[in-house]
Design a protein around this motif. Sequence first.
Motif, PDB file in Angstrom:
ATOM      1  N   HIS A 215      40.146   1.733 -27.761  1.00  0.00           N
ATOM      2  CA  HIS A 215      41.191   1.603 -28.629  1.00  0.00           C
ATOM      3  C   HIS A 215      42.175   0.587 -28.032  1.00  0.00           C
ATOM      4  CE1 HIS A 215      44.939   2.876 -30.835  1.00  0.00           C
ATOM      5  NE2 HIS A 215      45.551   2.941 -29.593  1.00  0.00           N
ATOM      6  N   SER A 216      42.456   0.487 -26.990  1.00  0.00           N
ATOM      7  CA  SER A 216      43.535  -0.678 -26.547  1.00  0.00           C
ATOM      8  C   SER A 216      42.995  -2.059 -26.654  1.00  0.00           C
ATOM      9  CB  SER A 216      43.777  -0.257 -25.071  1.00  0.00           C
ATOM     10  OG  SER A 216      44.490   0.615 -24.875  1.00  0.00           O
TER      11      SER A 216
ATOM     12  N   THR B  27      35.071  -1.472 -36.622  1.00  0.00           N
ATOM     13  CA  THR B  27      34.294  -0.269 -36.216  1.00  0.00           C
ATOM     14  C   THR B  27      34.037   0.001 -34.631  1.00  0.00           C
ATOM     15  OG1 THR B  27      32.814  -0.828 -38.233  1.00  0.00           O
ATOM     16  CG2 THR B  27      31.733   0.325 -36.272  1.00  0.00           C
ATOM     17  N   PRO B  28      34.561   1.000 -34.313  1.00  0.00           N
ATOM     18  CA  PRO B  28      34.641   1.360 -32.715  1.00  0.00           C
ATOM     19  C   PRO B  28      33.342   1.338 -32.468  1.00  0.00           C
ATOM     20  CG  PRO B  28      36.147   2.595 -34.013  1.00  0.00           C
ATOM     21  CD  PRO B  28      35.285   2.119 -35.075  1.00  0.00           C
ATOM     22  N   ALA B  29      33.084   0.668 -31.129  1.00  0.00           N
ATOM     23  CA  ALA B  29      31.652   0.885 -30.404  1.00  0.00           C
ATOM     24  C   ALA B  29      31.412   2.122 -29.836  1.00  0.00           C
ATOM     25  CB  ALA B  29      31.630  -0.372 -29.522  1.00  0.00           C
TER      26      ALA B  29
ATOM     27  N   LEU C 209      32.162   3.321 -26.559  1.00  0.00           N
ATOM     28  CA  LEU C 209      31.292   3.145 -25.643  1.00  0.00           C
ATOM     29  C   LEU C 209      31.669   4.218 -24.580  1.00  0.00           C
ATOM     30  CD1 LEU C 209      33.162  -0.600 -25.187  1.00  0.00           C
ATOM     31  CD2 LEU C 209      30.767   0.046 -25.754  1.00  0.00           C
ATOM     32  N   GLU C 210      30.681   4.592 -23.637  1.00  0.00           N
ATOM     33  CA  GLU C 210      30.735   5.464 -22.734  1.00  0.00           C
ATOM     34  C   GLU C 210      31.973   4.989 -21.699  1.00  0.00           C
ATOM     35  OE1 GLU C 210      29.548   5.292 -19.435  1.00  0.00           O
ATOM     36  OE2 GLU C 210      28.829   3.453 -19.454  1.00  0.00           O
ATOM     37  N   PRO C 211      32.376   5.793 -20.868  1.00  0.00           N
ATOM     38  CA  PRO C 211      33.607   5.394 -19.867  1.00  0.00           C
ATOM     39  C   PRO C 211      33.308   4.263 -18.938  1.00  0.00           C
ATOM     40  CG  PRO C 211      33.225   7.899 -19.818  1.00  0.00           C
ATOM     41  CD  PRO C 211      32.154   7.261 -20.545  1.00  0.00           C
ATOM     42  N   ASN C 212      32.208   4.200 -18.594  1.00  0.00           N
ATOM     43  CA  ASN C 212      31.999   2.960 -17.541  1.00  0.00           C
ATOM     44  C   ASN C 212      31.896   1.671 -18.285  1.00  0.00           C
ATOM     45  OD1 ASN C 212      31.878   4.257 -15.156  1.00  0.00           O
ATOM     46  ND2 ASN C 212      29.555   4.713 -15.252  1.00  0.00           N
ATOM     47  N   LEU C 213      31.384   1.718 -19.546  1.00  0.00           N
ATOM     48  CA  LEU C 213      31.516   0.407 -20.251  1.00  0.00           C
ATOM     49  C   LEU C 213      32.662   0.041 -20.935  1.00  0.00           C
ATOM     50  CD1 LEU C 213      27.985   0.728 -22.297  1.00  0.00           C
ATOM     51  CD2 LEU C 213      28.613  -1.038 -20.489  1.00  0.00           C
ATOM     52  N   ALA C 214      33.440   1.421 -21.171  1.00  0.00           N
ATOM     53  CA  ALA C 214      34.721   1.071 -21.674  1.00  0.00           C
ATOM     54  C   ALA C 214      35.690   0.489 -20.715  1.00  0.00           C
ATOM     55  CB  ALA C 214      35.284   2.326 -22.374  1.00  0.00           C
ATOM     56  N   ARG C 215      35.453   0.805 -19.394  1.00  0.00           N
ATOM     57  CA  ARG C 215      36.155   0.416 -18.304  1.00  0.00           C
ATOM     58  C   ARG C 215      35.893  -1.011 -18.229  1.00  0.00           C
ATOM     59  NH1 ARG C 215      35.147  -0.496 -12.982  1.00  0.00           N
ATOM     60  NH2 ARG C 215      36.913  -0.551 -11.495  1.00  0.00           N
ATOM     61  N   GLN C 216      34.629  -1.746 -18.181  1.00  0.00           N
ATOM     62  CA  GLN C 216      34.259  -2.922 -18.116  1.00  0.00           C
ATOM     63  C   GLN C 216      34.648  -3.946 -19.006  1.00  0.00           C
ATOM     64  OE1 GLN C 216      32.580  -4.243 -15.386  1.00  0.00           O
ATOM     65  NE2 GLN C 216      32.518  -6.144 -16.098  1.00  0.00           N
ATOM     66  N   VAL C 217      34.644  -3.510 -20.398  1.00  0.00           N
ATOM     67  CA  VAL C 217      35.388  -4.099 -21.546  1.00  0.00           C
ATOM     68  C   VAL C 217      36.983  -4.298 -21.414  1.00  0.00           C
ATOM     69  CG1 VAL C 217      35.738  -3.874 -23.920  1.00  0.00           C
ATOM     70  CG2 VAL C 217      33.292  -3.790 -23.054  1.00  0.00           C
ATOM     71  N   TYR C 218      37.541  -3.030 -20.770  1.00  0.00           N
ATOM     72  CA  TYR C 218      38.943  -3.250 -20.751  1.00  0.00           C
ATOM     73  C   TYR C 218      39.220  -4.310 -19.464  1.00  0.00           C
ATOM     74  CZ  TYR C 218      43.898  -1.765 -19.970  1.00  0.00           C
ATOM     75  OH  TYR C 218      45.224  -1.660 -19.888  1.00  0.00           O
ATOM     76  N   LEU C 219      38.515  -4.255 -18.587  1.00  0.00           N
ATOM     77  CA  LEU C 219      38.793  -5.281 -17.403  1.00  0.00           C
ATOM     78  C   LEU C 219      38.548  -6.384 -17.809  1.00  0.00           C
ATOM     79  CD1 LEU C 219      37.385  -3.356 -14.361  1.00  0.00           C
ATOM     80  CD2 LEU C 219      39.754  -3.810 -14.817  1.00  0.00           C
TER      81      LEU C 219
ATOM     82  N   ALA D 164      34.244 -11.166 -15.983  1.00  0.00           N
ATOM     83  CA  ALA D 164      34.154 -12.320 -16.683  1.00  0.00           C
ATOM     84  C   ALA D 164      35.359 -11.983 -17.841  1.00  0.00           C
ATOM     85  CB  ALA D 164      32.817 -12.581 -17.347  1.00  0.00           C
ATOM     86  N   PRO D 165      35.917 -13.043 -18.028  1.00  0.00           N
ATOM     87  CA  PRO D 165      37.075 -13.125 -19.283  1.00  0.00           C
ATOM     88  C   PRO D 165      36.468 -12.909 -20.415  1.00  0.00           C
ATOM     89  CG  PRO D 165      36.919 -15.161 -18.412  1.00  0.00           C
ATOM     90  CD  PRO D 165      36.291 -14.425 -17.419  1.00  0.00           C
ATOM     91  N   LYS D 166      36.585 -11.903 -21.255  1.00  0.00           N
ATOM     92  CA  LYS D 166      36.058 -11.675 -22.720  1.00  0.00           C
ATOM     93  C   LYS D 166      36.953 -10.926 -23.479  1.00  0.00           C
ATOM     94  CE  LYS D 166      31.364 -11.550 -20.786  1.00  0.00           C
ATOM     95  NZ  LYS D 166      30.027 -10.823 -20.946  1.00  0.00           N
ATOM     96  N   LEU D 167      36.878 -11.330 -24.781  1.00  0.00           N
ATOM     97  CA  LEU D 167      37.624 -10.500 -25.671  1.00  0.00           C
ATOM     98  C   LEU D 167      36.735 -10.163 -26.804  1.00  0.00           C
ATOM     99  CD1 LEU D 167      40.222  -9.068 -26.271  1.00  0.00           C
ATOM    100  CD2 LEU D 167      41.082 -10.884 -27.733  1.00  0.00           C
ATOM    101  N   PRO D 168      36.253  -8.900 -27.062  1.00  0.00           N
ATOM    102  CA  PRO D 168      35.224  -8.785 -28.062  1.00  0.00           C
ATOM    103  C   PRO D 168      36.023  -8.695 -29.558  1.00  0.00           C
ATOM    104  CG  PRO D 168      35.796  -6.704 -27.134  1.00  0.00           C
ATOM    105  CD  PRO D 168      36.559  -7.990 -26.187  1.00  0.00           C
ATOM    106  N   ASP D 169      34.911  -8.923 -30.617  1.00  0.00           N
ATOM    107  CA  ASP D 169      35.591  -8.857 -31.990  1.00  0.00           C
ATOM    108  C   ASP D 169      34.740  -7.361 -32.276  1.00  0.00           C
ATOM    109  OD1 ASP D 169      36.058  -8.905 -34.488  1.00  0.00           O
ATOM    110  OD2 ASP D 169      35.265 -11.069 -34.680  1.00  0.00           O
ATOM    111  N   PHE D 170      35.736  -6.429 -32.701  1.00  0.00           N
ATOM    112  CA  PHE D 170      35.026  -5.253 -33.395  1.00  0.00           C
ATOM    113  C   PHE D 170      35.086  -5.311 -34.862  1.00  0.00           C
ATOM    114  CE2 PHE D 170      36.661  -4.008 -29.127  1.00  0.00           C
ATOM    115  CZ  PHE D 170      35.745  -3.193 -28.747  1.00  0.00           C
ATOM    116  N   THR D 171      35.307  -6.630 -35.556  1.00  0.00           N
ATOM    117  CA  THR D 171      34.963  -6.654 -37.163  1.00  0.00           C
ATOM    118  C   THR D 171      33.393  -6.902 -37.211  1.00  0.00           C
ATOM    119  OG1 THR D 171      37.196  -7.579 -37.171  1.00  0.00           O
ATOM    120  CG2 THR D 171      35.837  -7.625 -39.039  1.00  0.00           C
TER     121      THR D 171
END
Length: 246
Positions: free
Chosen positions: A59-60, A176-178, A180-190, A223-230
């Motif tokens: 969500h964040s 559209t939310p992906a 993500l299960e917790p481990n993937l959500a943590r990776q995307v957040y980091l 790795a520095p990444k900011l996904p696009d959820f659109t």
Amino acid sequence: MGTEFTGSWLATSRGGMWSIESPQESQVYLEDIAAGLSRTCRYAGQISEEVTFYSVAEHSVIMTSHAHRSGLIRTRSEALCYLLHDGSEAFFGDMPTPMKALIPQFRVYEDLAQSVIFSAFGLGPDMVARIKPDLKRIDTRVRIDEREVMICEPALSAGREALWRQDPSLKPLGITPALLEPNLARQVYLEAFAWALDALPDDLGAPRAVRDAGRYLAERGVAPKLPDFTPSHAKEASCMPEFSPC
């Protein structure tokens, strides 16, 4: 690791201690926040049976991604305000808003924790206050998108109508939310945090929590990444008649 705390405390993912009544900036670490937010399910876990999980961390990142695409995030401080706006939930969980209204003392501790987390990363009250109006509106709008995916009827329609009673002009973000299960959500957040530190102008300097976060991310090769959820096929939010109030 420090053991400074007063009164009641909570264990953190690093083996540290988070003081509920007197939290200190020295207790704030990115890895604890990422761990807690990625393992905390939105809507108190009361989401539809078809949806396994939806984390506060995802969500964040969704909010940060939308704000950046909308031109609301230009500097490191602005990005961190979005990524950390629910930081206290890393320690206290995602208590539903109606419950918070019934337990005012909980909100006192939550607000205190949030203030300390912001301050530890160099985000002062004036800076947060400047960003808060846009942040709150996006936080409200994204609930329309989220609830459409994971809340069943009749609660879905009731919640939508409650939002529109507050503000009839509200539109969904069109994301559209992906889910993500917790481990993937943590990776995307980091990765999003690494993006904020790597790609944006630094208007914060080097508060201790930022220095530690940078070192932690570098040591783990994040790795520095900011996904696009659109979705590429999605209509503009303003053109989605199914979300229009009756």
